[in-house]
Design an enzyme around this catalytic site. Structure first.
Site, PDB file in Angstrom:
ATOM      1  N   SER A 146      47.145  57.394  23.870  1.00 29.34           N
ATOM      2  CA  SER A 146      46.112  56.383  24.082  1.00 29.34           C
ATOM      3  C   SER A 146      46.633  55.042  23.591  1.00 29.34           C
ATOM      4  O   SER A 146      47.493  54.987  22.698  1.00 29.34           O
ATOM      5  CB  SER A 146      44.842  56.745  23.304  1.00 29.34           C
ATOM      6  OG  SER A 146      43.900  55.690  23.316  1.00 29.34           O
ATOM      7  N   TYR A 183      40.199  58.104  14.944  1.00 25.64           N
ATOM      8  CA  TYR A 183      40.807  58.362  16.246  1.00 25.64           C
ATOM      9  C   TYR A 183      42.147  57.645  16.375  1.00 25.64           C
ATOM     10  O   TYR A 183      43.121  58.224  16.857  1.00 25.64           O
ATOM     11  CB  TYR A 183      39.858  57.908  17.356  1.00 25.64           C
ATOM     12  CG  TYR A 183      40.386  58.173  18.743  1.00 25.64           C
ATOM     13  CD1 TYR A 183      40.696  59.459  19.160  1.00 25.64           C
ATOM     14  CD2 TYR A 183      40.570  57.130  19.649  1.00 25.64           C
ATOM     15  CE1 TYR A 183      41.179  59.708  20.438  1.00 25.64           C
ATOM     16  CE2 TYR A 183      41.044  57.362  20.928  1.00 25.64           C
ATOM     17  CZ  TYR A 183      41.353  58.649  21.320  1.00 25.64           C
ATOM     18  OH  TYR A 183      41.832  58.894  22.581  1.00 25.64           O
TER      19      TYR A 183
END
Length: 269
Positions: free
Chosen positions: A154, A167
Site C-alpha cells: 500500500s 496500518y
C-alpha cells in the site's frame, strides 16, 4: 478488537484436469476485492489459480467460475498454511506465482487511544501471514525454475498519517519484508515484486476498517470521481506476472489520477 475467528483447514474443492496442466498461481485473500479480481485476471492469462481465504462459499464459487482450485486458509494459522502448501503440491503443473494479497486495516484511532489488539491483528495478517505463506511455498517456487512473489502492499507503507499508525506500521512491514526477500533470493530463479496501491474503492476494505460505519466509508471517496477499483490493481498483478522471467519490477506504486499523494486528493464539489 480480537482477531478474526479462524476457519478449519480444508483441501482443494476443485482441481485442474489430469496431466501436466498449466502453471499454477496462488492468490491469498481471494474471496473479495483485489484478490478476487487478480484471480480472474490471472485465470484469463492461462494460469491455474489456487484461490485461498477464510470464506469457503465465496472461494468455491470463484474457483468454479475460473476453473481453479479453492483452499480455505487463514494465513495467520501455521497449520492451515501448511495444509495449503500440501494442497498446492498435489496439483498437476508447477507453482510459478504467489500473490500475497491477504491483508486489512482496523480502526482509525490516534496512537494515544489505539487498541493494541487491533494493531496485533493488522501485523499478524499483513506481515506474519505474508511471511508464513511465503515460507511454505518458496520451495515449490524455487523448484519451478521461474518463480514470482507479488506482495500487495500500500502507499500507506511509504508515509505516515494521523489515525493510521497501526496500518501504516504493518504496511511498512510488508514493504521491508519484500525488499529483504529480494536481497536474500538474489541469484535464484525467483522474482520479488511489491504492488502498492493508493486509493482503491472496494466493497469491503474500508467498511471493515470502520466497523461498518457508512458515513466514514463514504467520506473517504466523497468527491473523487474515479478512485481505483480492484480490477485496476489486478491488471497490475497480471502485467507483472506476464513479463519475461529476467524482468523484475521491484515496486509498482499505483494511484488514481485524482490522488497525487497520500494527502493530496482532488475532490469535486
Amino acid at each position: 478488537m480480537s482477531a478474526v475467528p479462524q476457519s478449519s483447514p480444508t483441501g482443494p474443492t476443485s482441481s485442474a484436469s489430469a496431466g501436466p496442466g498449466p502453471r499454477v498461481a496462488v492468490v491469498t485473500g481471494a474471496s473479495s476485492g483485489i484478490g478476487e479480481a487478480a484471480a480472474r485476471a490471472l485465470a484469463g492469462d492461462g494460469w491455474h489459480v489456487v484461490v485461498t481465504a477464510r470464506r469457503v462459499e465465496r472461494l468455491e464459487a470463484l474457483a468454479a467460475e475460473i476453473e481453479g482450485t479453492a483452499v480455505a486458509c487463514d494465513v495467520t494459522d501455521r497449520e492451515q498454511v501448511a495444509a495449503l502448501a500440501r494442497a498446492v503440491s498435489e496439483l498437476p503443473g508447477e507453482l510459478g506465482l504467489l500473490v500475497n494479497n491477504a491483508g486489512g486495516a482496523v480502526g482509525d484511532d490516534p496512537i494515544e487511544h489505539a487498541d493494541p489488539d487491533d494493531w496485533r491483528w493488522m501485523y499478524e495478517i499483513n506481515v506474519i501471514g505474508l511471511l508464513q505463506v511465503t515460507q511454505a511455498l518458496l520451495p515449490a517456487l524455487r523448484a519451478s525454475g521461474d518463480g514470482l512473489v507479488v506482495n500487495v502492499g500500500s502507499t500507506a507503507g511509504r508515509i505516515a498519517y494521523e489515525g493510521g499508525a497501526g496500518y501504516t506500521a504493518a504496511k511498512h512491514g510488508t514493504q521491508v519484508v519484500t525488499e529483504t526477500l529480494r536481497l536474500e533470493l538474489c541469484g535464484e530463479p525467483i522474482r520479488v515484486t511489491e504492488i502498492a496501491p493508493g486509493m482503491v474503492k472496494t466493497p469491503e476494505f474500508s467498511m471493515v476498517r470502520f466497523a461498518g460505519d457508512q458515513e466514514k466509508y463514504d467520506a473517504i471517496y466523497r468527491g473523487v470521481r474515479e478512485p481505483l477499483v480492484a480490477e485496476d490493481v489486478a491488471e497490475c498483478v497480471r502485467w507483472v506476472a506476464a513479463l519475461p522471467h529476467h524482468v523484475n519490477i521491484d515496486e509498482l506504486v499505483v494511484r488514481p489520477r485524482a490522488q497525487a499523494a497520500q494527502h493530496k486528493v482532488h475532490r469535486e464539489e
